[in-house]
Design an enzyme around this catalytic site. Structure first.
Site, PDB file in Angstrom:
ATOM      1  N   ASP A  12       0.863  -1.192   0.000  1.00 39.13           N
ATOM      2  CA  ASP A  12       0.000   0.000   0.000  1.00 39.13           C
ATOM      3  C   ASP A  12       0.896   1.238   0.000  1.00 39.13           C
ATOM      4  O   ASP A  12       1.777   1.377   0.847  1.00 39.13           O
ATOM      5  CB  ASP A  12      -0.883  -0.031   1.261  1.00 39.13           C
ATOM      6  N   ASP A  44      -3.607   2.287  -5.388  1.00 37.07           N
ATOM      7  CA  ASP A  44      -2.339   2.288  -4.636  1.00 37.07           C
ATOM      8  C   ASP A  44      -2.130   1.052  -3.775  1.00 37.07           C
ATOM      9  O   ASP A  44      -1.240   1.033  -2.944  1.00 37.07           O
ATOM     10  CB  ASP A  44      -2.257   3.558  -3.780  1.00 37.07           C
ATOM     11  N   GLU A  45      -2.927   0.030  -3.977  1.00 33.71           N
ATOM     12  CA  GLU A  45      -2.915  -1.083  -3.041  1.00 33.71           C
ATOM     13  C   GLU A  45      -3.143  -2.398  -3.769  1.00 33.71           C
ATOM     14  O   GLU A  45      -4.008  -2.467  -4.649  1.00 33.71           O
ATOM     15  CB  GLU A  45      -4.057  -0.823  -2.055  1.00 33.71           C
TER      16      GLU A  45
HETATM   17  P1  TTP Z   1      -5.327   4.949   1.049  1.00 33.07           P
HETATM   18  O1  TTP Z   1      -4.303   3.901   0.777  1.00 33.07           O
HETATM   19  O2  TTP Z   1      -6.478   4.589   1.929  1.00 33.07           O
HETATM   20  O3  TTP Z   1      -4.639   6.222   1.713  1.00 33.07           O
HETATM   21  P2  TTP Z   1      -3.242   6.887   1.421  1.00 33.07           P
HETATM   22  O4  TTP Z   1      -2.430   6.087   0.460  1.00 33.07           O
HETATM   23  O5  TTP Z   1      -3.482   8.301   0.988  1.00 33.07           O
HETATM   24  O6  TTP Z   1      -2.572   6.922   2.848  1.00 33.07           O
HETATM   25  P3  TTP Z   1      -1.913   5.733   3.683  1.00 33.07           P
HETATM   26  O7  TTP Z   1      -0.492   6.129   3.849  1.00 33.07           O
HETATM   27  O8  TTP Z   1      -2.667   5.713   4.975  1.00 33.07           O
HETATM   28  O9  TTP Z   1      -2.102   4.483   2.861  1.00 33.07           O
HETATM   29  O10 TTP Z   1      -5.935   5.496  -0.298  1.00 33.07           O
HETATM   30  C1  TTP Z   1      -5.165   5.631  -1.484  1.00 33.07           C
HETATM   31  C2  TTP Z   1      -5.597   6.844  -2.274  1.00 33.07           C
HETATM   32  O11 TTP Z   1      -6.982   6.762  -2.576  1.00 33.07           O
HETATM   33  C3  TTP Z   1      -5.409   8.133  -1.521  1.00 33.07           C
HETATM   34  O12 TTP Z   1      -4.114   8.668  -1.700  1.00 33.07           O
HETATM   35  C4  TTP Z   1      -6.492   8.996  -2.086  1.00 33.07           C
HETATM   36  C5  TTP Z   1      -7.589   8.057  -2.490  1.00 33.07           C
HETATM   37  N1  TTP Z   1      -8.688   8.080  -1.493  1.00 33.07           N
HETATM   38  C6  TTP Z   1      -9.772   8.924  -1.716  1.00 33.07           C
HETATM   39  O13 TTP Z   1      -9.831   9.606  -2.746  1.00 33.07           O
HETATM   40  N2  TTP Z   1     -10.789   8.953  -0.788  1.00 33.07           N
HETATM   41  C7  TTP Z   1     -10.762   8.205   0.369  1.00 33.07           C
HETATM   42  O14 TTP Z   1     -11.696   8.271   1.205  1.00 33.07           O
HETATM   43  C8  TTP Z   1      -9.631   7.331   0.591  1.00 33.07           C
HETATM   44  C9  TTP Z   1      -9.544   6.497   1.841  1.00 33.07           C
HETATM   45  C10 TTP Z   1      -8.629   7.314  -0.373  1.00 33.07           C
HETATM   46 MG    MG Z   2      -2.191   4.025   0.690  1.00 35.02          MG
END
Ligand code: TTP
Ligand code: MG
Length: 352
Positions: A8, A103-104
């Site tokens: 992730d 991203d995951e």
């Molecule tokens: P995530 O992997 O949930 O968050 P992140 O990568 O920004 O942070 P972390 O370091 O905690 O993993 O989500 C990936 C992307 O998806 C995030 O950068 C933006 C988008 N996203 C949204 O647009 N709305 C949301 O509610 C979430 C959770 C994510």
């Molecule tokens: Mg993330």
């Protein structure tokens, strides 16, 4: 026993923006819609998280928590392109990649010949490649199944790696709060707590049959997870099951006529989108999504064969009953698609 890696990206959209403009690393940064347009935060960097800013939070609230917040609208095309390059790095190690979002992803590396078969070394190499080739950091979890790999990944965020070896599974899971199990939402966790169940080890005290009796389908899942078990496979090509369109309204609406006026604008867009993939008579069901002013949301869905635009009116009516008078801030439409390969090619051709 499988070897699963969960990867992730760290604050993904924000990280891409910080790479493009390193000055942004030092300031609280968020990607999202403007406060005066009732926008919400997509994500934010870790500087902003120290102020309490979070994904899905209304931008107006984020601004209150963090007055110096720098807000950017986001560049989806750039994030998508970056995501494709990340996927290309995964593909060097295994074909069995299941993306969960941009991203995951889960990677099944059980039979991968790389790194002498060490999933841990592969995860480190992947993180290093993402860093050196894309200038971004990723976190990784390594474990014998998907459920544990995802939890492991969260454990060392950001820019970390956490490994749960098979012999460590029991210790890891025993003291895990039930609410951390993917699939257990806040409401369900509260329901479990009311019954005195906080940690996996609490739920282990109940006979499996009782767990299943009390919690139904959820109990069946729990009975596995509390012992660290998850035999769901990494699904390399996820078939798309539905198509939807939605819109956040400029101002809340209260009555059916106003909602219907919005939906009549969304319906042609929905039809255009699904029409490219599936003829109307093969649609499996349709639904309507409502988000209320208090951010609670509901979906009214009906399974059936064939598509009918007027049906959305009935579904809207049902949804508004559930709203119990609360104003509506978002409206969406969705249709269920048949399984890939089951779309009848003949009728597709006839429709053209
Ligand atoms: P995530 O992997 O949930 O968050 P992140 O990568 O920004 O942070 P972390 O370091 O905690 O993993 O989500 C990936 C992307 O998806 C995030 O950068 C933006 C988008 N996203 C949204 O647009 N709305 C949301 O509610 C979430 C959770 C994510
Ligand atoms: Mg993330």
């Amino acid at each position: 026993m499988r070897k699963i890696i969960h990867i992730d990206m760290d604050c993904f959209f924000a990280a891409v923006e910080m790479r493009e403009n390193p000055a942004l690393r030092e300031v609280p940064l968020a990607i999202g819609g403007a406060a005066d347009r009732r926008g919400v935060i997509s994500t934010c960097n870790y500087v902003a998280r120290r102020f309490g800013v979070r994904s899905a939070m209304p931008t107006a609230l984020a601004r209150k928590l963090c007055p110096p917040l720098v807000l950017l609208p986001g560049r989806m095309a750039l994030y998508k392109e970056t995501s494709t390059r990340i996927q290309a790095i995964f593909a060097r190690y295994t074909e069995l990649v299941e993306p969960l979002s941009l991203d995951e992803a889960y990677l099944d590396v059980t039979d991968s010949p790389h790194c002498g078969g060490s999933a841990t070394l592969m995860a480190e190499q992947i993180r290093a490649a993402i860093q050196s080739e894309l200038g971004l950091t990723a976190s990784a979890g390594v474990a014998p199944n998907k459920f544990l790999a995802k939890l492991a990944c969260e454990r060392r965020k950001p820019d970390g790696l956490f490994v749960i070896a098979p012999q460590e599974v029991d210790d890891f899971v025993r003291l895990l709060p039930l609410g951390k199990i993917p699939g257990i939402g806040r409401k369900t966790a509260e329901r479990l707590e009311l019954q005195g169940l906080y940690l996996c080890e609490d739920a282990r005290q109940l006979p499996e049959e009782e767990l299943k009796g009390r919690f139904g389908k959820l109990g069946v899942m729990l009975a596995d997870r509390i012992w660290g078990r998850d035999d769901s496979p990494v699904q390399a090509s996820r078939v798309r099951k539905s198509i939807g369109v939605e819109t956040t309204l400029d101002a809340d609406v209260y009555d059916e006529a106003a909602c219907w006026a919005v939906l009549t604008r969304l319906i042609p867009e929905l039809e255009l989108r699904f029409g490219q993939r599936c003829p109307r008579d093969q649609i499996m069901g349709q639904g309507i999504k409502l988000k209320f002013a208090d951010f609670q949301q509901t979906t009214v869905y009906r399974s059936h064969g064939g598509y009918s635009a007027p049906l959305f009116h009935d579904l809207l009516h049902e949804g508004l009953v559930r709203a119990e008078g609360k104003p509506i801030r978002l409206l969406g439409l969705v249709v269920g698609l048949p399984k890939e390969g089951e779309v009848n090619q003949l009728s597709l051709d006839l429709d053209r």
